[in-house]
Write an enzyme that holds these catalytic residues in place. Sequence first.
Site, PDB file in Angstrom:
ATOM      1  N   CYS A 238       0.866  -1.172   0.000  1.00 21.87           N
ATOM      2  CA  CYS A 238       0.000   0.000   0.000  1.00 21.87           C
ATOM      3  C   CYS A 238       0.908   1.229   0.000  1.00 21.87           C
ATOM      4  O   CYS A 238       2.002   1.193  -0.566  1.00 21.87           O
ATOM      5  CB  CYS A 238      -0.973  -0.025   1.177  1.00 21.87           C
ATOM      6  SG  CYS A 238      -0.189   0.071   2.807  1.00 21.87           S
ATOM      7  N   ARG A 243      -2.379  -0.424   5.432  1.00 21.49           N
ATOM      8  CA  ARG A 243      -3.464  -1.123   4.747  1.00 21.49           C
ATOM      9  C   ARG A 243      -3.018  -2.511   4.282  1.00 21.49           C
ATOM     10  O   ARG A 243      -3.802  -3.462   4.318  1.00 21.49           O
ATOM     11  CB  ARG A 243      -3.952  -0.291   3.555  1.00 21.49           C
ATOM     12  CG  ARG A 243      -4.736   0.936   3.941  1.00 21.49           C
ATOM     13  CD  ARG A 243      -5.077   1.813   2.744  1.00 21.49           C
ATOM     14  NE  ARG A 243      -3.916   2.535   2.234  1.00 21.49           N
ATOM     15  CZ  ARG A 243      -3.942   3.346   1.181  1.00 21.49           C
ATOM     16  NH1 ARG A 243      -5.071   3.528   0.503  1.00 21.49           N
ATOM     17  NH2 ARG A 243      -2.846   3.983   0.795  1.00 21.49           N
TER      18      ARG A 243
END
Length: 308
Positions: A238, A243
């Site tokens: 990410c 994330r």
Amino acid sequence: MNRDSLLVSTERLQEHLKDPAGSAGLVLVEITDGGNDGGGRPGRVPGAIRIDWTGDLQDPVRRDLIGPEAFAALLGRHGISEDDTVVFYSGNNNWWAAAGYWQFRLYGHRELRLLDGGRARWEAIGGALTTEAPQRPETTYPVPAGTDETIRARREDMLDHIGRRTLLDVRSLEEYLGHTNTPPGVPDDIGVRCGHALSAEHIPWHTAIHADGTFRGDEELKAAYGALNAEDTTVLYCRVGWRSAHSWFVLHELLGMSDVRNYDGAWREFGSLIGAPIVKGPQQWGPDPIPSVVPQRAAADTEVTTRA
């Protein structure tokens, strides 16, 4: 895998807080970033210690995680023992909590959980918050022998996976397409290119959760990620590593995929590398239908085989 060994519901946590004696050996950890808890109301869940992703878990000089000695000292200061069950939660969509979980696992702490839905879910059900920090006696946490590199990817792994194994971009669609290099509402990262890694597939991190932030059921997750080859090595990335840690938890922990690695160098590193194979648009390979990297790699593999 058994969700009870990976997730704690907010309702279950409320019951734990009513019986402190029955929660011996359980440590609640809120992960913040730069002192920000990402919450809508001030305070923390009663009994939760706070560990900051930037201030505590990252090396203060080099761009890297803290080393084993610093990790052991950090846990010792907060009264965490190697046999404790650590339950993580955070604001910011539980991204920071997932990153903390992954880093603790990297250093070999075995009993780890995520609070399902994180801080947002806790606040939504009216869970209690306090401004008082808990007082825990310090412990002597053993220095880890090293890190579990089977769950971590480096930039060399990113480059090696292009066209060979699974690369999975879990950022927003706008980031993947190359319209921006940051999530919505976040200022652009100066010096970082927009786009995605050549050959990277795209399944955004939020595919795995309901609107309230809790994880979807096993069958829904299997359907959402069913196109991935479970036998292949999968590298997730990410922008920062938060994330991708969340998606790593889904694939490696909840779905039990054996070889899933989080690239914590993330797009901040890859997107600023000189000559990195980056493309824009909706296609994995960009606008070129016959990527030059494929025949080059095939020739190189043939040469290696011939030499062997």
